[in-house]
Design an enzyme around this catalytic site. Sequence first.
Site, mmCIF file in Angstrom:
data_model
loop_
_atom_site.group_PDB
_atom_site.id
_atom_site.type_symbol
_atom_site.label_atom_id
_atom_site.label_comp_id
_atom_site.label_asym_id
_atom_site.label_seq_id
_atom_site.Cartn_x
_atom_site.Cartn_y
_atom_site.Cartn_z
ATOM 1 N N ARG A 1 -0.849 26.179 -1.936
ATOM 2 C CA ARG A 1 -1.611 26.968 -0.971
ATOM 3 C C ARG A 1 -1.492 28.442 -1.336
ATOM 4 O O ARG A 1 -0.436 28.892 -1.781
ATOM 5 C CB ARG A 1 -1.047 26.773 0.448
ATOM 6 C CG ARG A 1 -1.453 25.476 1.117
ATOM 7 C CD ARG A 1 -2.936 25.441 1.472
ATOM 8 N NE ARG A 1 -3.311 24.195 2.130
ATOM 9 C CZ ARG A 1 -3.778 23.119 1.493
ATOM 10 N NH1 ARG A 1 -3.901 23.125 0.177
ATOM 11 N NH2 ARG A 1 -4.119 22.044 2.176
ATOM 12 N N HIS B 1 -10.020 25.984 -5.982
ATOM 13 C CA HIS B 1 -9.347 25.056 -5.068
ATOM 14 C C HIS B 1 -9.877 23.631 -5.280
ATOM 15 O O HIS B 1 -10.264 22.947 -4.313
ATOM 16 C CB HIS B 1 -9.513 25.483 -3.615
ATOM 17 C CG HIS B 1 -8.455 24.889 -2.710
ATOM 18 N ND1 HIS B 1 -7.964 25.527 -1.604
ATOM 19 C CD2 HIS B 1 -7.779 23.707 -2.781
ATOM 20 C CE1 HIS B 1 -7.046 24.754 -1.017
ATOM 21 N NE2 HIS B 1 -6.922 23.639 -1.724
#
Lengths: 315, 315
Positions: free
Chosen positions: A230, A278
């Site tokens: 993250r 991502h």
Amino acid sequence: MPAILLAVTGLDPQPWEARLRALAPRRDIRLWPQRMGDPAEVAYACAWHAPRGLFARLPRLQAIFSLGAGVDHVFADPELPDVPVVRIVDPDLTMRMTEYVVLHVLMHHRRQRLYDAQQRERVWREHEQAPASAVTVGVMGLGVLGRAAAVALRSLGFCVAGWSRTAKTLPEIETFHGDAGLDAFLRRTEILVCLLPATPATQGMLDRKLIRKLKRDGAAAGAYLVNAARGALQVDADILAALEEGSLAGATLDVFADEPLPAASPLWLHPKVTITPHNAAASDPRPLVANVLRQIERFEQGLPLEHVVDRARGY
Amino acid sequence: MPAILLAVTGLDPQPWEARLRALAPRRDIRLWPQRMGDPAEVAYACAWHAPRGLFARLPRLQAIFSLGAGVDHVFADPELPDVPVVRIVDPDLTMRMTEYVVLHVLMHHRRQRLYDAQQRERVWREHEQAPASAVTVGVMGLGVLGRAAAVALRSLGFCVAGWSRTAKTLPEIETFHGDAGLDAFLRRTEILVCLLPATPATQGMLDRKLIRKLKRDGAAAGAYLVNAARGALQVDADILAALEEGSLAGATLDVFADEPLPAASPLWLHPKVTITPHNAAASDPRPLVANVLRQIERFEQGLPLEHVVDRARGY
């Protein structure tokens, strides 16, 4: 029959809804916001970055299923009701993450960016290459994703070490844990792979101080970082400074505090940084919807839900 | 004591000689050309692209050890005497090749060049990504290197098929063999990895006709090729034509008919081609010299040499 609500933002709900209807044709499937119907009929929420406060408005909610790796998007809701939050643990997602980690560790290990630069200049030059067995990869986070990545890297011959908040053991992999074990883990790590969950405890953990502890006495001028966890874990300015000073020789970043990564970020065009959008482990509706429906079925038969998040830890 | 001659071109003999002296201090080690001494005292040759005709001038030669993967450089000598030619089969070399194959298969599978191009334009866009389990990688050549690469790719989840001249079996890997099995193998292969030896039978095998048989109905616009074997197998003009017409979506080439690859080659700057300087599996003197000395010791104890090449096949 208790309804299933699909509540997602930032990804297309259509294939998820289609998959839910295909696999559970007799189920009452609702879609937030347009076809939510009576909130009191919703028993299960399948969520990805659902709007804050939505869960609190579902009085008969029994469980929340996260549709991707990570549950930080659920816990970001300050009004989160007290129902079980279920992580996705699925071989498809795990294999995808392993592909990504192996690819980017090997790109650093085999100096792919150096050879890319040589190719652009038509330069034919071989550089000294350590075998994987002489290189230590450190995997932070030994949940399902971290363990699978560690095992795959080990089978390619790397020396693999692992670090996790609480003690874990893995065959052929030296493990460290907690604050007390972190420095020893970092000092032996040349390629650091981060697969930790985003929690208050991991916020900003990948900073210059941590990077400077990595091992850099190998063939490489500095250590390497792969963050597929993250963006909240990394301090962008510190990564840039570490690349500048040479404590870091290269970084692969799949995640960012702000996503999409703003065009103004100096990370985009840094020659030692590889950016991916991502996409390390995309959630594929096909296997993941089947996984959620299996859990709901088990739950309705009176069996306990699997992979329920520990709220105190946040993962 | 029978002497060991080190005869190499195209690589630095110094670390090889140093390693031989370190591991066999009582051995008589000779270095071609400057310290060869009496040719009649040489019993073993450790060779890499030795000059043609050299072996024929060693009347008591008992065996030739190739110092890298492949023995085509030995068989290129028209005056090669009738002594055993020994291939290197060493875990270090095998692991290095596996690293390379896994890296470049994953780069194609995960569309790394597309994401590289996006990064240069600061574009954040995720593309549909098949899981490895939906992609067939075909490995041509099922010797030690091919088998190790196939097993590593299988463990990452790929569907792996293998092709070899003679029939071979491998767990969880569908195998094909001979001319009769080639088309069926190619038709199911989306990412083709070539690890075949260079022999008269494989010369120019990677041509447009072969490439056009590869499977291309996946997410990719064409198939992918990784050649980590020998340049003699590939027809550069056909690869360029296949990239142009779209039957090939990308290629990684470690080997070329002319090495170093001439600056004038259009392969260098082709956006769909990744060039590496024949470094897929570098020969590391440390493990490989130990391997050769072990074989010599066995041989002098009357045991048969291992990994002797079949001259009729050339590998």
